[in-house]
Scaffold this active site. Structure first.
Site, PDB file in Angstrom:
ATOM      1  NE  ARG A 113     -97.846  -1.174 -51.179  1.00 35.94           N
ATOM      2  CZ  ARG A 113     -98.490  -2.326 -51.285  1.00 35.94           C
ATOM      3  NH1 ARG A 113     -99.775  -2.401 -50.991  1.00 35.94           N
ATOM      4  NH2 ARG A 113     -97.856  -3.402 -51.695  1.00 35.94           N
ATOM      5  CE  LYS A 135     -87.063  13.722 -39.119  1.00 32.59           C
ATOM      6  NZ  LYS A 135     -85.782  13.960 -38.452  1.00 32.59           N
ATOM      7  CD  GLU A 177     -85.661  17.886 -28.165  1.00 34.03           C
ATOM      8  OE1 GLU A 177     -85.593  18.787 -29.021  1.00 34.03           O
ATOM      9  OE2 GLU A 177     -84.958  16.860 -28.200  1.00 34.03           O
ATOM     10  CE  LYS A 219     -90.736  17.982 -34.697  1.00 32.65           C
ATOM     11  NZ  LYS A 219     -90.223  16.841 -33.981  1.00 32.65           N
ATOM     12  CD  GLU A 229     -83.792  16.008 -40.862  1.00 30.66           C
ATOM     13  OE1 GLU A 229     -84.767  15.528 -40.279  1.00 30.66           O
ATOM     14  OE2 GLU A 229     -82.645  15.908 -40.473  1.00 30.66           O
ATOM     15  NE  ARG A 233     -88.392  17.126 -39.607  1.00 27.81           N
ATOM     16  CZ  ARG A 233     -89.504  16.432 -39.469  1.00 27.81           C
ATOM     17  NH1 ARG A 233     -90.444  16.511 -40.358  1.00 27.81           N
ATOM     18  NH2 ARG A 233     -89.690  15.648 -38.456  1.00 27.81           N
ATOM     19  CG  ASN A 237     -81.316  17.756 -36.507  1.00 24.34           C
ATOM     20  OD1 ASN A 237     -82.291  17.265 -35.938  1.00 24.34           O
ATOM     21  ND2 ASN A 237     -80.969  17.450 -37.737  1.00 24.34           N
ATOM     22  CG  HIS A 240     -80.785  17.047 -31.520  1.00 25.15           C
ATOM     23  ND1 HIS A 240     -81.222  18.240 -30.993  1.00 25.15           N
ATOM     24  CD2 HIS A 240     -81.754  16.139 -31.239  1.00 25.15           C
ATOM     25  CE1 HIS A 240     -82.416  18.055 -30.447  1.00 25.15           C
ATOM     26  NE2 HIS A 240     -82.759  16.788 -30.575  1.00 25.15           N
ATOM     27  CG  HIS A 244     -78.154  12.259 -31.622  1.00 30.00           C
ATOM     28  ND1 HIS A 244     -78.546  12.847 -32.805  1.00 30.00           N
ATOM     29  CD2 HIS A 244     -79.302  11.924 -30.974  1.00 30.00           C
ATOM     30  CE1 HIS A 244     -79.871  12.873 -32.859  1.00 30.00           C
ATOM     31  NE2 HIS A 244     -80.358  12.329 -31.762  1.00 30.00           N
ATOM     32  CG  HIS A 256     -83.118  12.896 -26.944  1.00 29.04           C
ATOM     33  ND1 HIS A 256     -82.131  12.658 -27.885  1.00 29.04           N
ATOM     34  CD2 HIS A 256     -83.866  13.918 -27.437  1.00 29.04           C
ATOM     35  CE1 HIS A 256     -82.295  13.498 -28.897  1.00 29.04           C
ATOM     36  NE2 HIS A 256     -83.333  14.268 -28.655  1.00 29.04           N
TER      37      HIS A 256
END
Ligand code: GLY
Length: 352
Positions: A113, A135, A177, A219, A229, A233, A237, A240, A244, A256
């Site tokens: 965990r 993430k 980015e 960031k 998020e 946050r 994006n 994006h 995407h 990307h």
């Protein structure tokens, strides 16, 4: 002195920019009993003489690229940790690009965990984006990155020597980015690159350090304000939503960052159509991105499929189609209630 940036997420951790990763890692491992180095096969030879003091060191080799973000690979990492008897005080070290840090971070998040992990990103995109933010996750047959956990690394070590072996294409894709963080929050990033092409940036070490540090700074501030998020946050994006969809449409032949580059120009055009952004800032997007060698347009005939992807994404999130926009460099806004004619007009402006 090399910059050290603090990220205050679910707990605080530091990002050492411009360090010698082997030296920093040796210090971090000296008090550990077991260390699992997760590395893609292409970098296997780079981890041969890691010094881990008294710690037992296992090297866990994963496939390069997205293939590593699978349940089979995750199971393989768990099995290895189990075989070596990893306890809560042991540590996973991820050395690689974004796919490696994502899957190794997820393995660390789920083993017992949650155990500590250290990120050593080896790509520009990994340094400024994937390794920062907490993430972690994997892909599955239902989609990319739908399974994962928020689990920040214990420390991030950035060594610029990794960048020497990157192709210009990958370096530029990572810079997308960086440019994004300039448009959403730090105009100085744009000032620093505005007259430079890719060679001018790559050839200037102190500038590269400053760009990476500034981008991580943006960031870190965003993630510190909104780790999971909920709202703030979302600004990360920028570019994006359409990015995407284009990445998917290209069958992942576009990097990307390349897709995000096109997506940022799209978002800027959309904001201009809505009357909230000056045409001059849209031009600034094209000028900076093109000079670095990034794409700013995409196939005309792809629009129906791209629109469909955007709509599917909306359905999946159970929300309106919405975009992160800017009203000026450094000022973000949510663009909602967008009509299909507006979305189509913006695409016409970026299609080739
Ligand atoms: N791992 C990337 C992020 O948290 O944004």
């Amino acid at each position: 002195m090399s910059p050290i940036i603090e990220v205050r997420a679910e707990r605080a951790y530091t990002v050492n920019v411009d360090c010698i990763w082997r030296n920093e890692l040796a210090k971090l491992l000296s008090s550990r009993s077991r260390v699992g180095i997760v590395v893609p096969s292409s970098l296997r030879s780079m981890v041969r003489d890691i010094s881990a003091g008294q710690a037992e060191l296992s090297v866990i080799v994963v496939p390069d690229g997205e293939e590593s973000k699978s349940s089979a690979c995750l199971m393989m990492i768990w099995n290895e940790l189990g075989k070596q008897g990893f306890t809560r005080s042991d540590v996973v070290v991820a050395i690689g690009g974004g796919t490696t840090t994502d899957i190794a971070g997820f393995a660390a998040a789920t083993w017992l965990r949650g155990i500590d992990w250290i990120a050593i990103p080896t790509t520009m995109a990994g340094m400024v984006d994937a390794a920062i933010g907490g993430k972690t996750g994997m892909n599955s047959s239902v989609g990319k990155n739908l399974i994962g956990a928020f689990h920040s690394p214990h420390q991030v070590l950035i060594d610029l020597s990794w960048l020497d072996s990157l192709s210009d294409r990958d370096f530029a894709a990572g810079l997308a980015e960086v440019i994004k963080t300039g448009f959403i929050s730090d105009p100085e990033i744009l000032n620093l690159v505005s007259d430079l092409d890719l060679a001018g940036i790559r050839g200037n070490r102190s500038l590269t350090v400053e760009l990476i540090s500034r981008s991580i700074g943006v960031k870190a501030a965003v993630v510190g304000a909104d780790f999971k998020e909920s709202f703030a946050r979302e600004i990360l994006n920028y570019g994006h939503t359409v990015g995407h969809a284009i990445e998917l449409h290209s069958g992942y032949s576009l990097r990307h960052g390349e897709a995000v580059s096109i997506g940022m120009v799209y978002a800027a055009e959309l904001a201009n159509i809505k009357g909230i952004l000056d045409a001059q800032v849209v031009t600034q997007h094209r000028k900076i991105l093109t000079k670095i060698g990034l794409p700013v347009s995409y196939e005309t005939k792809a629009w129906p499929q791209i629109l469909q992807s955007i709509a599917l994404d909306k359905k999946a999130r159970g929300k309106e189609v919405r975009f992160v926009g800017i009203t000026a460099v450094g000022t973000t806004v949510r663009m909602e209630k967008l009509s299909e004619p507006d979305l189509t007009s913006a695409y016409e402006r970026i299609s080739s």
